[in-house]
Design a protein around this motif. Structure first.
Motif, mmCIF file in Angstrom:
data_model
loop_
_atom_site.group_PDB
_atom_site.id
_atom_site.type_symbol
_atom_site.label_atom_id
_atom_site.label_comp_id
_atom_site.label_asym_id
_atom_site.label_seq_id
_atom_site.Cartn_x
_atom_site.Cartn_y
_atom_site.Cartn_z
ATOM 1 N N THR A 1 0.831 -1.205 0.000
ATOM 2 C CA THR A 1 0.000 0.000 0.000
ATOM 3 C C THR A 1 0.866 1.257 0.000
ATOM 4 O OG1 THR A 1 -1.692 -1.229 1.204
ATOM 5 C CG2 THR A 1 -1.902 1.168 1.191
ATOM 6 N N VAL A 2 2.029 1.160 0.622
ATOM 7 C CA VAL A 2 2.968 2.291 0.663
ATOM 8 C C VAL A 2 4.317 1.821 0.127
ATOM 9 C CG1 VAL A 2 1.873 3.702 2.457
ATOM 10 C CG2 VAL A 2 3.295 1.764 3.125
ATOM 11 N N ARG A 3 4.286 1.291 -1.077
ATOM 12 C CA ARG A 3 5.494 0.707 -1.663
ATOM 13 C C ARG A 3 6.612 1.728 -1.818
ATOM 14 N NH1 ARG A 3 5.207 -2.845 -7.158
ATOM 15 N NH2 ARG A 3 5.672 -0.908 -8.256
ATOM 16 N N ALA B 1 -7.108 -7.103 10.079
ATOM 17 C CA ALA B 1 -7.589 -6.820 8.728
ATOM 18 C C ALA B 1 -6.524 -5.982 8.037
ATOM 19 C CB ALA B 1 -8.919 -6.064 8.788
ATOM 20 N N GLU B 2 -5.980 -6.521 6.973
ATOM 21 C CA GLU B 2 -4.783 -5.961 6.331
ATOM 22 C C GLU B 2 -5.180 -5.203 5.067
ATOM 23 O OE1 GLU B 2 -1.465 -8.328 4.048
ATOM 24 O OE2 GLU B 2 -1.398 -8.843 6.179
ATOM 25 N N VAL B 3 -4.888 -3.918 5.029
ATOM 26 C CA VAL B 3 -5.205 -3.114 3.851
ATOM 27 C C VAL B 3 -4.069 -3.262 2.841
ATOM 28 C CG1 VAL B 3 -5.679 -0.807 2.963
ATOM 29 C CG2 VAL B 3 -6.600 -1.511 5.183
ATOM 30 N N GLU B 4 -4.410 -3.851 1.683
ATOM 31 C CA GLU B 4 -3.418 -4.120 0.639
ATOM 32 C C GLU B 4 -3.924 -3.516 -0.672
ATOM 33 O OE1 GLU B 4 -1.048 -8.058 -0.737
ATOM 34 O OE2 GLU B 4 -3.157 -8.002 -1.303
ATOM 35 N N ILE B 5 -3.381 -2.365 -1.034
ATOM 36 C CA ILE B 5 -3.830 -1.644 -2.227
ATOM 37 C C ILE B 5 -2.642 -1.455 -3.165
ATOM 38 C CG2 ILE B 5 -4.955 0.433 -3.119
ATOM 39 C CD1 ILE B 5 -6.072 0.885 -0.285
ATOM 40 N N PHE B 6 -2.737 -2.044 -4.351
ATOM 41 C CA PHE B 6 -1.743 -1.817 -5.399
ATOM 42 C C PHE B 6 -2.244 -0.639 -6.234
ATOM 43 C CE2 PHE B 6 -1.292 -6.129 -4.163
ATOM 44 C CZ PHE B 6 -0.019 -6.554 -4.482
ATOM 45 N N SER B 7 -1.565 0.489 -6.172
ATOM 46 C CA SER B 7 -2.057 1.662 -6.892
ATOM 47 C C SER B 7 -0.912 2.624 -7.181
ATOM 48 C CB SER B 7 -3.129 2.383 -6.061
ATOM 49 O OG SER B 7 -3.455 3.627 -6.629
ATOM 50 N N GLU B 8 -0.663 2.843 -8.460
ATOM 51 C CA GLU B 8 0.354 3.815 -8.844
ATOM 52 C C GLU B 8 0.004 5.204 -8.313
ATOM 53 O OE1 GLU B 8 3.146 3.399 -10.305
ATOM 54 O OE2 GLU B 8 3.085 1.527 -11.460
ATOM 55 N N ARG B 9 -1.279 5.501 -8.251
ATOM 56 C CA ARG B 9 -1.684 6.817 -7.752
ATOM 57 C C ARG B 9 -1.296 6.995 -6.290
ATOM 58 N NH1 ARG B 9 -7.887 7.219 -9.213
ATOM 59 N NH2 ARG B 9 -7.777 5.084 -8.399
ATOM 60 N N TRP C 1 1.152 5.356 -4.812
ATOM 61 C CA TRP C 1 2.611 5.296 -4.709
ATOM 62 C C TRP C 1 3.283 6.606 -5.099
ATOM 63 C CZ3 TRP C 1 2.652 0.024 -7.700
ATOM 64 C CH2 TRP C 1 2.145 -0.975 -6.856
ATOM 65 N N ARG C 2 2.565 7.458 -5.826
ATOM 66 C CA ARG C 2 3.146 8.753 -6.194
ATOM 67 C C ARG C 2 3.023 9.786 -5.068
ATOM 68 N NH1 ARG C 2 0.985 7.386 -11.517
ATOM 69 N NH2 ARG C 2 -1.001 8.407 -11.020
ATOM 70 N N ARG C 3 2.294 9.456 -4.014
ATOM 71 C CA ARG C 3 2.069 10.389 -2.912
ATOM 72 C C ARG C 3 2.997 10.080 -1.739
ATOM 73 N NH1 ARG C 3 -4.168 9.572 -1.878
ATOM 74 N NH2 ARG C 3 -3.671 10.925 -0.101
ATOM 75 N N ALA C 4 3.063 11.000 -0.803
ATOM 76 C CA ALA C 4 3.859 10.779 0.402
ATOM 77 C C ALA C 4 3.250 9.637 1.206
ATOM 78 C CB ALA C 4 3.898 12.047 1.240
ATOM 79 N N GLY C 5 4.101 8.762 1.704
ATOM 80 C CA GLY C 5 3.620 7.591 2.416
ATOM 81 C C GLY C 5 2.795 7.929 3.639
ATOM 82 N N ALA C 6 3.221 8.917 4.413
ATOM 83 C CA ALA C 6 2.483 9.281 5.625
ATOM 84 C C ALA C 6 1.090 9.795 5.282
ATOM 85 C CB ALA C 6 3.262 10.333 6.412
#
Length: 276
Positions: A13-15, A246-254, A256-261
């Motif tokens: 989610t925060v790759r 419950a594990e939030v797992e989101i693959f999203s280029e959008r 990943w382009r943002r700040a992780g925090a």
């Protein structure tokens, strides 16, 4: 803002975060459990990663991934089994009690789905006892049917349970991932079945948005942006007896382009609004 009890953040989610950044960001946000992926963990070193996590007081909700067990040839099968034993070893070092398995797709030129699933079962028969001896449970993850040809011949929770139930529950369970299962009108009954057998090993959350913005692999939606009834899944998974995170797992280029925090803060906000 402190993360709710029962929440876990998957590394993908925060790759954009390195492993130390992930640990630091989760500690700052009050997240107590993370789902990890083998590639960044291996790059950092499993033993070093385990020390980093323990020092921060973080648990590991799952390690992803093993699997890809459908190749028919003896050489490929031997290599796949060896790779999965290595994945089990890495999970054990990290203190992860769940190794997520993606079964693998059809071999080139094949149309035999049933045969491919049987090869997955054959591999589970060999890997299950080894994993259990290491304190790790194998978790078969069904993926959306669009993945059936090239990535995962297990498409429904029913198919995953049909495989898992051939083996002791402490050896093989299943993954419930909303992104992959939201469309299936048999899933309510299969969740009850999974609960009765103690088979739910991991629970993952992402939304389905239309049209898929970046293809099926990288098109997962932020919680609340799509058509998945996330609260419905959460309630039924809990009713089935699953007590893990419950594990939030989101693959999203959008994302990943943002700040992780910033992404993590938004995920926590959406989790409260659409899951709890």
């Amino acid at each position: 803002m402190t993360a709710p009890d029962g929440f876990a953040l998957n590394q993908q989610t925060v790759r954009q975060w390195s492993l130390p950044e992930l640990v630091s960001g989760c500690v700052e946000a009050g997240v107590r459990s993370v789902g990890l992926w083998r590639e960044p963990v291996r790059a950092y070193g499993p033993a070093a990663a385990a020390r980093l996590l323990r020092a921060a007081g973080l648990g590991v909700s799952s390690l992803c991934r093993g699997g890809f067990l459908t190749a028919p040839g003896p050489v490929a099968r031997t290599e796949a089994l060896a790779g999965n034993r290595a994945a089990v070893d890495e999970a054990a070092v990290l203190g992860a009690d769940t190794l997520v398995l993606v079964s693998g797709g059809l071999p080139p030129g094949s149309r035999d789905l049933a045969g491919a699933r049987e090869r997955v079962a054959d591999a589970l028969a060999e890997l299950g006892p080894y994993a259990a001896a290491c304190g790790v449970r194998l978790a078969v993850e069904p993926l959306h049917p669009m993945y059936a040809s090239d990535r995962c011949v297990v498409s429904t929770l029913r198919q995953a349970l049909d495989l898992a139930e051939r083996f002791p529950a402490e050896q093989v369970g299943v993954v419930v991932d909303t992104y992959h299962l939201w469309w299936d009108d048999t899933v309510a009954g299969e969740l009850e079945r999974a609960g009765r057998g103690g088979r739910i090993a991991a629970f993952q959350l992402a939304d389905w948005v239309t049209p898929l913005p970046e293809g099926v692999l990288l098109g997962r939606g932020q919680l609340g942006d799509g058509c998945v009834d996330l609260r419905w899944f959460h309630e039924r998974v809990r009713a089935a007896g699953f007590t893990g995170p419950a594990e939030v797992e989101i693959f999203s280029e959008r994302l990943w382009r943002r700040a992780g925090a910033e992404v993590l803060a938004e995920v926590l906000e959406r989790y409260r609004a659409h899951v709890l």
